[in-house]
Design a protein around this motif. Structure first.
Motif, PDB file in Angstrom:
ATOM      1  N   LEU A  30       0.876  -1.159   0.000  1.00 54.79           N
ATOM      2  CA  LEU A  30       0.000   0.000   0.000  1.00 54.79           C
ATOM      3  C   LEU A  30       0.914   1.209   0.000  1.00 54.79           C
ATOM      4  O   LEU A  30       1.744   1.363   0.912  1.00 54.79           O
ATOM      5  CB  LEU A  30      -0.889   0.021   1.244  1.00 54.79           C
ATOM      6  CG  LEU A  30      -2.364  -0.321   1.084  1.00 54.79           C
ATOM      7  CD1 LEU A  30      -3.065  -0.266   2.429  1.00 54.79           C
ATOM      8  CD2 LEU A  30      -3.056   0.583   0.073  1.00 54.79           C
ATOM      9  N   SER A  31       0.787   2.064  -1.014  1.00 54.81           N
ATOM     10  CA  SER A  31       1.736   3.159  -1.157  1.00 54.81           C
ATOM     11  C   SER A  31       1.056   4.387  -1.742  1.00 54.81           C
ATOM     12  O   SER A  31      -0.019   4.299  -2.351  1.00 54.81           O
ATOM     13  CB  SER A  31       2.892   2.722  -2.062  1.00 54.81           C
ATOM     14  OG  SER A  31       3.830   3.761  -2.237  1.00 54.81           O
ATOM     15  N   ARG A  32       1.707   5.526  -1.583  1.00 56.20           N
ATOM     16  CA  ARG A  32       1.189   6.767  -2.167  1.00 56.20           C
ATOM     17  C   ARG A  32       1.507   6.863  -3.658  1.00 56.20           C
ATOM     18  O   ARG A  32       0.887   7.629  -4.378  1.00 56.20           O
ATOM     19  CB  ARG A  32       1.792   7.979  -1.449  1.00 56.20           C
ATOM     20  CG  ARG A  32       1.306   8.161  -0.019  1.00 56.20           C
ATOM     21  CD  ARG A  32       2.100   9.236   0.683  1.00 56.20           C
ATOM     22  NE  ARG A  32       3.507   8.862   0.830  1.00 56.20           N
ATOM     23  CZ  ARG A  32       4.456   9.676   1.273  1.00 56.20           C
ATOM     24  NH1 ARG A  32       4.150  10.921   1.600  1.00 56.20           N
ATOM     25  NH2 ARG A  32       5.700   9.261   1.394  1.00 56.20           N
ATOM     26  N   LYS A  33       2.519   6.085  -4.098  1.00 54.46           N
ATOM     27  CA  LYS A  33       2.959   6.160  -5.485  1.00 54.46           C
ATOM     28  C   LYS A  33       3.008   4.769  -6.105  1.00 54.46           C
ATOM     29  O   LYS A  33       3.202   3.775  -5.390  1.00 54.46           O
ATOM     30  CB  LYS A  33       4.343   6.806  -5.568  1.00 54.46           C
ATOM     31  CG  LYS A  33       4.401   8.225  -5.006  1.00 54.46           C
ATOM     32  CD  LYS A  33       5.816   8.753  -5.037  1.00 54.46           C
ATOM     33  CE  LYS A  33       5.912  10.158  -4.437  1.00 54.46           C
ATOM     34  NZ  LYS A  33       7.309  10.650  -4.417  1.00 54.46           N
ATOM     35  N   VAL A  47      -3.636   8.750   2.810  1.00 61.15           N
ATOM     36  CA  VAL A  47      -4.148   8.768   4.185  1.00 61.15           C
ATOM     37  C   VAL A  47      -4.754  10.123   4.525  1.00 61.15           C
ATOM     38  O   VAL A  47      -5.810  10.203   5.153  1.00 61.15           O
ATOM     39  CB  VAL A  47      -3.029   8.407   5.182  1.00 61.15           C
ATOM     40  CG1 VAL A  47      -3.528   8.530   6.622  1.00 61.15           C
ATOM     41  CG2 VAL A  47      -2.528   6.986   4.920  1.00 61.15           C
ATOM     42  N   ALA A  48      -4.100  11.204   4.083  1.00 66.24           N
ATOM     43  CA  ALA A  48      -4.591  12.553   4.390  1.00 66.24           C
ATOM     44  C   ALA A  48      -5.986  12.786   3.813  1.00 66.24           C
ATOM     45  O   ALA A  48      -6.839  13.427   4.433  1.00 66.24           O
ATOM     46  CB  ALA A  48      -3.615  13.602   3.861  1.00 66.24           C
ATOM     47  N   GLY A  68       4.344   5.480   8.054  1.00 68.78           N
ATOM     48  CA  GLY A  68       4.417   6.594   8.992  1.00 68.78           C
ATOM     49  C   GLY A  68       5.463   7.591   8.553  1.00 68.78           C
ATOM     50  O   GLY A  68       6.518   7.211   8.033  1.00 68.78           O
ATOM     51  N   ALA A  69       5.193   8.872   8.753  1.00 69.79           N
ATOM     52  CA  ALA A  69       6.154   9.921   8.405  1.00 69.79           C
ATOM     53  C   ALA A  69       7.426   9.765   9.235  1.00 69.79           C
ATOM     54  O   ALA A  69       7.374   9.350  10.399  1.00 69.79           O
ATOM     55  CB  ALA A  69       5.527  11.293   8.657  1.00 69.79           C
ATOM     56  N   GLY A  70       8.577  10.077   8.635  1.00 70.85           N
ATOM     57  CA  GLY A  70       9.858   9.907   9.303  1.00 70.85           C
ATOM     58  C   GLY A  70       9.967  10.730  10.582  1.00 70.85           C
ATOM     59  O   GLY A  70       9.697  11.926  10.578  1.00 70.85           O
ATOM     60  N   SER A  87      -0.108  10.028  10.659  1.00 72.26           N
ATOM     61  CA  SER A  87       0.288   9.157   9.543  1.00 72.26           C
ATOM     62  C   SER A  87       0.339   7.700   9.986  1.00 72.26           C
ATOM     63  O   SER A  87       0.247   6.785   9.159  1.00 72.26           O
ATOM     64  CB  SER A  87       1.656   9.585   8.995  1.00 72.26           C
ATOM     65  OG  SER A  87       2.673   9.448   9.977  1.00 72.26           O
ATOM     66  N   ARG A  88       0.453   7.477  11.289  1.00 70.96           N
ATOM     67  CA  ARG A  88       0.479   6.123  11.837  1.00 70.96           C
ATOM     68  C   ARG A  88      -0.908   5.653  12.280  1.00 70.96           C
ATOM     69  O   ARG A  88      -1.299   4.524  12.028  1.00 70.96           O
ATOM     70  CB  ARG A  88       1.461   6.071  13.021  1.00 70.96           C
ATOM     71  CG  ARG A  88       2.908   6.186  12.587  1.00 70.96           C
ATOM     72  CD  ARG A  88       3.838   6.617  13.707  1.00 70.96           C
ATOM     73  NE  ARG A  88       5.229   6.457  13.313  1.00 70.96           N
ATOM     74  CZ  ARG A  88       5.876   7.282  12.486  1.00 70.96           C
ATOM     75  NH1 ARG A  88       5.257   8.345  11.998  1.00 70.96           N
ATOM     76  NH2 ARG A  88       7.139   7.049  12.165  1.00 70.96           N
ATOM     77  N   THR A  89      -1.627   6.556  12.936  1.00 69.39           N
ATOM     78  CA  THR A  89      -2.930   6.161  13.503  1.00 69.39           C
ATOM     79  C   THR A  89      -4.048   6.162  12.460  1.00 69.39           C
ATOM     80  O   THR A  89      -4.853   5.228  12.404  1.00 69.39           O
ATOM     81  CB  THR A  89      -3.302   7.089  14.663  1.00 69.39           C
ATOM     82  OG1 THR A  89      -3.344   8.448  14.196  1.00 69.39           O
ATOM     83  CG2 THR A  89      -2.285   6.990  15.781  1.00 69.39           C
ATOM     84  N   LYS A  90      -4.095   7.205  11.635  1.00 66.15           N
ATOM     85  CA  LYS A  90      -5.165   7.282  10.632  1.00 66.15           C
ATOM     86  C   LYS A  90      -4.986   6.231   9.535  1.00 66.15           C
ATOM     87  O   LYS A  90      -5.971   5.744   8.975  1.00 66.15           O
ATOM     88  CB  LYS A  90      -5.203   8.680  10.012  1.00 66.15           C
ATOM     89  CG  LYS A  90      -5.796   9.735  10.935  1.00 66.15           C
ATOM     90  CD  LYS A  90      -6.057  11.044  10.189  1.00 66.15           C
ATOM     91  CE  LYS A  90      -6.815  12.028  11.057  1.00 66.15           C
ATOM     92  NZ  LYS A  90      -7.105  13.295  10.334  1.00 66.15           N
ATOM     93  N   SER A  91      -3.744   5.884   9.252  1.00 67.53           N
ATOM     94  CA  SER A  91      -3.498   4.900   8.197  1.00 67.53           C
ATOM     95  C   SER A  91      -4.046   3.523   8.570  1.00 67.53           C
ATOM     96  O   SER A  91      -4.723   2.874   7.773  1.00 67.53           O
ATOM     97  CB  SER A  91      -1.995   4.818   7.882  1.00 67.53           C
ATOM     98  OG  SER A  91      -1.238   4.603   9.059  1.00 67.53           O
TER      99      SER A  91
END
Length: 299
Positions: A30-33, A47-48, A68-70, A87-91
């Motif tokens: 699962l990825s943004r790109k 996710v956003a 999750g964001a770095g 980015s961790r919880t909503k995903s």
């Protein structure tokens, strides 16, 4: 078994997916790109915006949640801290919404968490039963784990790994710490006495595989090598492996606090964490000693 990995395009995701593919598992991301690996099908999500390809869980047995964001990528503004947590919880929440509303065969969720759960605890040895820290890192991990635990209400097996400082030649903290050593200006940071809960990337990938292949394993485990070292010991070991001298004075604490602000806790904080629980479960580390880990990494 069919495994879906979130955050699979990162360095750890790459190591883990190669290991799982070699073991004969079917892997998807699962990825943004869009993905570039022909052996791994990539599904898209945002996710956003709350969007996700509903077909991502088709045929999937296990989900490994690494997204999750770095933590150390940018200075911790209020906006950045919100992004790191959400980015961790909503995903994972987005995935659970999908599981609730679409037929599936998912049985397990194996999630990353962070050793930052304990944050700066001096010389005390942290076990999985130790309380969380009250600072940003500790509370971020609390919210992260609570969001993952929501899967228990769906009848899923939930397994969480509180990951330490992953040693990898090309990613994470090691290249940052090794660069000054290579340039002959390496030195311990602050007092140098703060504990680093390190782990070799191969043991990280192997721990996830262990979680996949042991379906009775659940709950939370520290993902750290059994022999933690101090910042000074780590710096000395890197210098020895790279055959470089250490002559520069220690980097003063106030300089790092000035440069990094609240994020300075990542390098000044002391976390000594126990690996006993995962070893008691039957896991065996390939790299239990720092010298052997660095030797393998730097060849």
């Amino acid at each position: 078994m069919n495994i879906l990995i979130t955050g699979g395009s990162g360095g750890l995701g790459g190591h883990l997916s190669r290991l799982l593919l070699a073991k004969g598992y079917t892997i998807s991301f699962l990825s943004r790109k869009p993905g570039k690996n022909k052996d791994v099908k990539t599904y898209l999500w945002d996710v956003a915006k709350g969007t996700i390809d509903e077909h991502c869980i088709d045929g999937v047995d296990t989900i490994i949640h690494l997204a999750g964001a770095g933590i150390a990528d940018k200075r911790w503004t209020d906006e950045r801290k919100k992004l790191i947590t959400e980015s961790r919880t909503k995903s994972i929440g987005l995935i659970y919404d999908l599981i609730r509303n679409r037929a599936n065969k998912v049985t397990s969720v194996i999630s990353a968490s962070g050793i930052g759960y304990y944050s700066d605890r001096g010389d005390d040895l942290m076990t999985e039963d130790s309380p969380p820290a009250g600072d940003f890192l500790g509370q971020c991990c609390v919210e992260w784990e609570a969001a993952v635990d929501e899967g228990e209400k769906l009848g899923l097996r939930i397994l969480k790994f509180r990951t330490g400082v992953v040693l990898d030649k090309d990613a994470g903290a090691l290249p940052v710490q090794a660069l000054p050593v290579k340039l002959f200006v390496g030195s311990p940071i602050g007092s140098g006495k703060q504990w680093i809960p390190w782990i070799h990337w191969q043991d990280v990938a192997d721990t996830y595989l262990f979680g996949v292949e042991h379906p009775t394993l659940k709950g939370v485990y520290n993902m750290v090598a059994p022999n933690p070292v101090t910042n000074e010991e780590m710096t000395q070991a890197i210098a020895k492996q790279l055959h470089k001298p250490l002559w520069a004075p220690k980097v003063p604490t106030f300089v790092l606090k000035l440069l990094l602000g609240e994020m300075s806790t990542l390098v000044l904080g002391s976390t000594k964490a126990s690996a006993q629980k995962i070893m008691d479960a039957g896991f065996s580390f390939k790299y239990a000693e720092l010298a052997a880990a660095l030797k393998e990494i730097y060849g």
